[in-house]
Each structure stands twice: as structure tokens, then as C-alpha cells.
Design an enzyme around this catalytic site. Structure first.
Site, short mmCIF file in Angstrom:
data_model
loop_
_atom_site.label_atom_id
_atom_site.label_comp_id
_atom_site.label_asym_id
_atom_site.label_seq_id
_atom_site.Cartn_x
_atom_site.Cartn_y
_atom_site.Cartn_z
N GLU A 99 -6.84 4.79 7.67
CA GLU A 99 -6.61 6.21 7.30
C GLU A 99 -7.82 6.78 6.55
O GLU A 99 -8.13 7.96 6.68
CB GLU A 99 -5.31 6.31 6.47
CG GLU A 99 -4.09 6.13 7.37
CD GLU A 99 -2.84 5.61 6.69
OE1 GLU A 99 -2.78 5.60 5.44
OE2 GLU A 99 -1.92 5.18 7.41
N GLY B 234 2.47 2.30 10.80
CA GLY B 234 3.48 3.35 10.69
C GLY B 234 4.18 3.69 11.99
O GLY B 234 4.92 4.67 12.07
N ASN C 51 0.87 -1.18 0.00
CA ASN C 51 0.00 0.00 0.00
C ASN C 51 0.90 1.23 0.00
O ASN C 51 1.46 1.59 1.03
CB ASN C 51 -0.88 -0.05 1.26
CG ASN C 51 -1.70 1.21 1.44
OD1 ASN C 51 -1.80 2.04 0.54
ND2 ASN C 51 -2.29 1.35 2.63
N SER D 172 3.31 -2.02 10.41
CA SER D 172 4.75 -2.07 10.70
C SER D 172 5.40 -3.40 10.34
O SER D 172 6.33 -3.84 11.01
CB SER D 172 5.02 -1.72 12.17
OG SER D 172 4.63 -0.38 12.42
N HIS E 294 -9.45 1.15 4.79
CA HIS E 294 -8.19 1.37 5.52
C HIS E 294 -8.45 2.36 6.65
O HIS E 294 -9.24 3.29 6.50
CB HIS E 294 -7.12 1.90 4.56
CG HIS E 294 -5.76 1.92 5.18
ND1 HIS E 294 -5.38 2.89 6.07
CD2 HIS E 294 -4.72 1.06 5.09
CE1 HIS E 294 -4.15 2.63 6.49
NE2 HIS E 294 -3.73 1.53 5.90
N GLU F 66 -5.41 -4.86 10.66
CA GLU F 66 -4.43 -3.79 10.85
C GLU F 66 -4.75 -3.02 12.14
O GLU F 66 -5.59 -2.11 12.12
CB GLU F 66 -4.48 -2.82 9.67
CG GLU F 66 -4.09 -3.47 8.36
CD GLU F 66 -3.47 -2.45 7.41
OE1 GLU F 66 -2.38 -2.74 6.90
OE2 GLU F 66 -4.04 -1.36 7.22
N LYS G 38 0.18 4.24 -0.39
CA LYS G 38 -0.46 5.44 0.17
C LYS G 38 -0.21 6.65 -0.75
O LYS G 38 -0.17 6.48 -1.96
CB LYS G 38 0.00 5.68 1.62
CG LYS G 38 -0.17 4.41 2.46
CD LYS G 38 0.02 4.63 3.94
CE LYS G 38 -0.18 3.30 4.67
NZ LYS G 38 -0.11 3.42 6.11
P1 PGA Z 1 2.84 0.39 7.64
O1 PGA Z 1 1.36 0.57 7.01
O2 PGA Z 1 3.37 -0.91 7.07
O3 PGA Z 1 3.60 1.58 7.19
O4 PGA Z 1 2.66 0.29 9.11
C1 PGA Z 1 0.51 -0.52 6.82
C2 PGA Z 1 -0.78 -0.05 6.24
O5 PGA Z 1 -1.24 1.05 6.59
O6 PGA Z 1 -1.39 -0.74 5.39
#
Ligand code: PGA
Length: 256
Positions: free
Chosen positions: A99, A179, A13, A218, A97, A173, A15
Site C-alpha cells: 500500500e 484484503g 498491521n 488474507s 508495504h 505479501e 493500517k
Molecule cells: P490483510 O492485510 O490481512 O487484510 O489481507 C495484510 C497486510 O496488508 O499486511
């Protein structure tokens, strides 16, 4: 127990990252390093879908969008429909997601409507669920996962194509793990995934056994082997580490 025949899926992803030059180079490098026994997916920003889908066409790496609208066309300034993603060369889309849920107020109900749109357009969806830190600390994790699965998938939704192991995957998640460099313990991931598998069975019956349950939050080359070898973990949804081909491929190599 492991994956019980389910093929691993490692999804990147990206983003809101990637411009034409580096994005295309990243996609090409992932494709060049792909191994045949794992499904790989890259989800670049929408501006790069067409060139990346063209560059990867016929190769081992699939291309996906990061979101879609619940309708296929109309007066929705700035939005993209599932049909448009498919038209651009995508075969997958990430939905719900955290976000999107946080930044755009997406509810489970909206995710369900988007899921129908994705399936109607022939896309496979990765539906994201996960608890916040406050919910985990309150001991609410498994209940939150059940609620999000039930309402985001709503198997009896009127007019929706049936949910199958082929057209839907779930990404667990934890919001606090995204992140942050933090991850739940392997036992916590295993408990969440076992719970989701069982709950999915009550929601969609026999299709639950083959549905892929990804872990996200992460994931990096150093923790991938441990995370990917937990029972009922069928792959990963990778954010930050998907922006370097070397790291993304190292995560894929960690799948047992
Ligand atoms: P990250 O994000 O691997 O940077 O923690 C995962 C995600 O949001 O799908």
C-alpha cells in the site's frame, strides 16, 4: 523441516484503523491473551503509538510503526522518522508495504534507505515484498521476489548496519491476496518462501537461516493453521483480522 528453531512472529498491521478508545482496548486484549512461546507485535496508527506502548510496556506484545522516513529529522511535513518511532516506544517498523509502494510511489531504493534509518534507530524491520496478480499470471513471481529482495535489502549499501536475523524479517505479501480473501495455495506459499530463503542466503549468507519469513495476505483464523505450518513460514503479517483480538489470537494459536 518447519521453522527449524526460528521463533514464530505474528504481527498485526492495523493500517489506518483505530481511535484512542477501541485501539487501546484492542492492544490490551491482545496482550492479555498472549502466549509466551510466540512473538506478538501490534502496529497501530502512529497517533496511538505512545499510549499503546505505555499500556503494553514490560508485557509480552511488542509495538511497531507502519512506515518511517529515510532521514531522522528535518523538513518533511507529515512524515515520521525511525528515531521518533523508537522514542514513542516502538521496537519494530513495517517497511515497503504494497500500500505504501502503490499509494506513495515507494521504490525498493526508498525502502532500502528507510531500512538503514530503522536500524540506525535501533528498530527491527519487517520488509514487505510480493507480486501483483499480473506478475503472478505472467509466471514472474519468483523473479519479482528476487528483485525486490535484492534491491530493498541491498546488503552492500554504503554505511548501512549489517542485516541480521534479529534486525530484519521479510513478509511475503502477494498484492492480490491483501484484503481480498484470496490466498495462494500452500504449495505456492511454500515455493515462494523456499525461494526467498535460498535467495537470502546468496544475499546475506549465514544470517538467512535464522531470518523470519512471514506470510501476509488474507490470513484469518480459518486458514492460519494450514498457512503457518508450511515449511519456511515463520509467522504472519495480519491486516484485517488483526483488528479483532479474538481473531488475531486465534491466528497465533494456529502456529504449530
Ligand atoms: P490483510 O492485510 O490481512 O487484510 O489481507 C495484510 C497486510 O496488508 O499486511
Amino acid at each position: 523441516m518447519g521453522r527449524e528453531g526460528r521463533r514464530a512472529l505474528i504481527a498485526g498491521n492495523w493500517k489506518m484503523n483505530g481511535l484512542a478508545e477501541n485501539g487501546l482496548a484492542l492492544a490490551r486484549a491482545v496482550s492479555a491473551g498472549a502466549t509466551p512461546d510466540i512473538d506478538l507485535l501490534v502496529c497501530p496508527p502512529a497517533t496511538l503509538l505512545v499510549p499503546i506502548a505505555e499500556a503494553l510496556k514490560g508485557g509480552p506484545v511488542a509495538v511497531g510503526g507502519q512506515d518511517c522516513h529515510a532521514e531522522q529529522e528535518g523538513a518533511h511535513t507529515g512524515d515520521l522518522s525511525a528515531k521518533m518511532l523508537a522514542d514513542a516506544g516502538a521496537s519494530h517498523v513495517i517497511l515497503g508495504h504494497s500500500e505504501r509502494r502503490q499509494d506513495h510511489g515507494e521504490s525498493d531504493r526508498m525502502v532500502r534507505a528507510k531500512l538503514t534509518a530503522a536500524h540506525d534507530a535501533g528498530l527491527a524491520a519487517i520488509v514487505c515484498v510480493g507480486e501483483t496478480l499480473a506478475e503472478r499470471e505472467a509466471g514472474e513471481t519468483l523473479r519479482i521476489l528476487s528483485t525486490q529482495l535484492e534491491n530493498s535489502l541491498e546488503p552492500s549499501a554504503a554505511g548501512a548496519p549489517p542485516l541480521t536475523a534479529a534486525n530484519t524479517a521479510i513478509a511475503y505479501e502477494p498484492v492480490w491476496a491483501i484484503g481480498s480473501g484470496l490466498t495462494p495455495t500452500p504449495d505456492e506459499v511454500g515455493a515462494a518462501h523456499a525461494h526467498m530463503r535460498g535467495y537470502l542466503e546468496t544475499l546475506i549468507g549465514s544470517q538467512a537461516a535464522g531470518m523470519r519469513l512471514l506470510y501476509g495476505g488474507s490470513v484469518n483464523p480459518a486458514n492460519a493453521v494450514e498457512l503457518m505450518n508450511i515449511d519456511n513460514v515463520d509467522g504472519a503479517l495480519v491486516g484485517g483480522a488483526s483488528l479483532k483480538a479474538e481473531d488475531f489470537l486465534a491466528i497465533a494459536a494456529g502456529v504449530g
